[in-house]
Design a protein around this motif. Sequence first.
Motif, mmCIF file in Angstrom:
data_model
loop_
_atom_site.group_PDB
_atom_site.id
_atom_site.type_symbol
_atom_site.label_atom_id
_atom_site.label_comp_id
_atom_site.label_asym_id
_atom_site.label_seq_id
_atom_site.Cartn_x
_atom_site.Cartn_y
_atom_site.Cartn_z
ATOM 1 N N UNK A 6 0.838 -1.187 0.000
ATOM 2 C CA UNK A 6 0.000 0.000 0.000
ATOM 3 C C UNK A 6 0.882 1.249 0.000
ATOM 4 N N UNK A 7 0.594 2.175 -0.933
ATOM 5 C CA UNK A 7 1.359 3.420 -0.963
ATOM 6 C C UNK A 7 0.475 4.662 -0.939
ATOM 7 N N UNK A 8 -0.830 4.506 -1.180
ATOM 8 C CA UNK A 8 -1.664 5.695 -1.132
ATOM 9 C C UNK A 8 -3.080 5.470 -1.605
ATOM 10 N N UNK A 9 -3.863 6.562 -1.498
ATOM 11 C CA UNK A 9 -5.255 6.575 -1.934
ATOM 12 C C UNK A 9 -5.386 7.595 -3.047
ATOM 13 N N UNK A 10 -5.946 7.160 -4.168
ATOM 14 C CA UNK A 10 -6.096 8.037 -5.330
ATOM 15 C C UNK A 10 -7.566 8.355 -5.568
ATOM 16 N N UNK A 11 -7.831 9.588 -5.942
ATOM 17 C CA UNK A 11 -9.186 9.982 -6.307
ATOM 18 C C UNK A 11 -9.273 10.329 -7.790
ATOM 19 N N UNK A 12 -8.155 10.166 -8.506
ATOM 20 C CA UNK A 12 -8.126 10.460 -9.940
ATOM 21 C C UNK A 12 -6.908 9.794 -10.580
ATOM 22 N N UNK A 13 -6.882 9.816 -11.923
ATOM 23 C CA UNK A 13 -5.723 9.282 -12.641
ATOM 24 C C UNK A 13 -4.461 10.065 -12.285
ATOM 25 N N UNK A 14 -4.612 11.364 -12.116
ATOM 26 C CA UNK A 14 -3.460 12.198 -11.756
ATOM 27 C C UNK A 14 -2.866 11.753 -10.431
ATOM 28 N N UNK A 15 -3.731 11.438 -9.469
ATOM 29 C CA UNK A 15 -3.245 10.946 -8.175
ATOM 30 C C UNK A 15 -2.432 9.669 -8.350
#
Length: 78
Positions: free
Chosen positions: A35-44
């Motif tokens: 796990x490295x993060x939470x994305x809310x978009x492709x940019x994330x």
Amino acid sequence: MTEGSTPHLSPARITVLGVQPADPPFRIVEVDGEFVGRATSMTDVLLIAAESGVLIHDLDDLEEVRWVGGGKFTWTPH
């Protein structure tokens, strides 16, 4: 049967898991299974990967990014 007849699929370093219902909805991003993060978009996804030292050149390349539970345009729960 030769070994050449079986396709070889190398695992993508980046895995983007299915959309999680939240406000706002997000997708978990893993690099090499961690796990490295939470994305809310492709940019994330691109930013999180870069922060982890992985540059993504093509979000459609299955050897770079594995999309689980929807593709790169899926950002809302079904």
